[in-house]
Design an enzyme around this catalytic site. Structure first.
Site, PDB file in Angstrom:
ATOM      1  N   LYS A 176      58.019  13.908  32.580  1.00 45.67           N
ATOM      2  CA  LYS A 176      59.366  14.273  32.157  1.00 45.67           C
ATOM      3  C   LYS A 176      60.186  12.996  32.053  1.00 45.67           C
ATOM      4  O   LYS A 176      60.309  12.240  33.022  1.00 45.67           O
ATOM      5  CB  LYS A 176      60.027  15.226  33.156  1.00 45.67           C
ATOM      6  CG  LYS A 176      59.615  16.684  33.040  1.00 45.67           C
ATOM      7  CD  LYS A 176      60.562  17.537  33.893  1.00 45.67           C
ATOM      8  CE  LYS A 176      60.299  19.022  33.680  1.00 45.67           C
ATOM      9  NZ  LYS A 176      59.143  19.479  34.473  1.00 45.67           N
ATOM     10  N   LYS A 225      57.580  31.366  34.424  1.00 44.83           N
ATOM     11  CA  LYS A 225      58.241  30.840  35.601  1.00 44.83           C
ATOM     12  C   LYS A 225      58.064  31.848  36.737  1.00 44.83           C
ATOM     13  O   LYS A 225      58.409  33.019  36.604  1.00 44.83           O
ATOM     14  CB  LYS A 225      59.724  30.614  35.322  1.00 44.83           C
ATOM     15  CG  LYS A 225      59.997  29.512  34.309  1.00 44.83           C
ATOM     16  CD  LYS A 225      59.641  28.147  34.862  1.00 44.83           C
ATOM     17  CE  LYS A 225      60.059  27.038  33.920  1.00 44.83           C
ATOM     18  NZ  LYS A 225      59.779  25.698  34.466  1.00 44.83           N
TER      19      LYS A 225
END
Length: 399
Positions: A338, A230
């Site tokens: 997602k 990230k």
């Protein structure tokens, strides 16, 4: 680190007492750093093959032939603390505050779903998702028996678009899980039966260089060869983290996920600086803001032409229209699916469009429990068309 899921479809298992008492489901939350992405991009082309998965039962057939008769449905808060904070460019989480959905059919079969909530990705917060899911559950329980496809379409009409996608996903998961349990087949077979396993890598959230190095060393010892990092809050700090990881895991491959954190120029600069370090990521996920279509295209062109790095659209793809814009405009090489931002049926529509256009696919999540992540894992295994798979372990088997 292999794991088996022994229930017929859902990875959530409940005792008889839990089912009858109305207690909240016991769910395992992903520890920090355990959101993962699987597989490696082929050296140049991100396009998957269009091989047809083995159809064993056929989800589309069941939509027409299986009569759904719901006798009970309810939505419950699903609050689970994280083992450690999980930080990305757009948010920081210390606990999961999602919604669990339970559906029971007249046959006695029970299905579970989860409405994941992350305000930077989903339009709903937990109170909103709980209220919408609760209303939909009441409608399901009061409705007469109907074909599965009609029931799912009614849900889509009642909870339309991205605004209600998370609640819709939770209801769809629970219904489909209940149907699979009713006919006693695992979800991976219902979705095509291409495979009963998925292989993943593992994520390191935004932490200090020292903390990142500790996590990388730990994951190296566990056999993870690809790390998803990230990034996106501070370019210079991101580079320092990458350097620290390389010291303890020099042979690892990287996936970068900026979660909209960079400008186009910053994203390209990151790739330039990594190249100077001798590092080429296998994927660069959502480098710019979700609505910066020009920036997304610019980064995708530069990344592929200069370094053969594919770029994935995640937050930028929240509907079939978004997917079509990405495909027709050549804005990215990979689309991240997602369930929380698309719902199950919406995800299947985009998967079909991407495969026809030969755009590579990944399936991801946020910080869900094993209810939603297990469903996503079954979907990925059954379809067999995902180049990247986000899951909880480096290899998961489904029975």
């Amino acid at each position: 680190m292999d794991t088996s899921i022994s229930s017929s479809s859902s990875p959530l298992r409940m005792s008889r007492n839990e089912r009858s008492s109305g207690a909240s489901p016991r769910a395992e939350v992903l520890p920090v750093g355990r959101q993962t992405v699987a597989s490696r991009l082929r050296a140049i082309s991100p396009s998957p093959s269009l091989q047809k998965p083995v159809e064993t039962f056929g989800f589309d057939d069941l939509k027409d032939t299986f009569s759904v008769d719901v006798v009970a449905a309810e939505a419950r808060p699903l609050n689970v603390p994280l083992a450690a904070p999980f930080t990305i460019a757009s948010s920081r989480l210390e606990a999961v505050n999602n919604v669990a959905v339970r559906v029971e059919l007249r046959s006695g079969a029970v299905g579970w779903g989860e409405a994941p909530v992350l305000p930077s990705v989903t339009a709903e917060d937990q109170p909103g998702a709980l209220a919408e899911a609760g209303r939909a559950c009441a409608a399901l329980a009061a409705a007469p028996a109907a074909p599965l496809g009609a029931v799912l379409q009614n849900l889509s009409d009642a909870l339309p678009g991205h605004a209600f996608a998370s609640a819709r996903a939770g209801l769809e998961m629970a219904l489909i899980d209940a149907v699979a349990n009713s006919i006693r087949i695992p979800l991976w077979r219902l979705f095509g039966g291409a495979s009963k396993s998925v292989t993943t890598d593992i994520t390191i959230p935004i932490v200090t260089p020292n903390e990142a190095a500790q996590l990388a060393a730990k994951y190296r010892g566990q056999g993870f060869q690809t790390l998803k990092l990230k990034v996106g809050k501070n370019l210079n700090s991101d580079i320092e983290v990458l350097k620290a990881i390389r010291l303890v895991h020099p042979d690892c491959s990287f996936i970068l996920d900026a979660n909209e954190g960079y400008t186009a120029n910053q994203a390209i600069e990151v790739l330039d600086r990594l190249n100077e370090m001798g590092v080429t990521p296998v994927l660069f996920e959502q480098p710019v803001h979700r609505d910066d279509w020009e920036g997304l295209r610019d980064v995708s062109i530069a990344a592929m032409e200069k370094y053969r790095v594919a770029v994935a659209a995640d937050e930028s793809c929240r509907s079939l229209l978004d997917a079509q814009k990405i495909i027709h405009g050549n804005l990215a090489h990979v689309i991240n699916i997602k369930l929380a931002k698309l719902g199950v049926l919406g995800a299947l529509e985009i998967i079909d469009a991407a495969r026809k256009a030969r755009i590579a696919l990944m399936i991801g999540g946020m910080v869900e429990t094993r209810i939603a992540m297990g469903f996503a894992g079954h979907l990925a295994a059954g379809l067999g068309c995902f180049r990247f798979v986000l899951k909880i372990m480096k290899k998961c088997y489904f029975s």
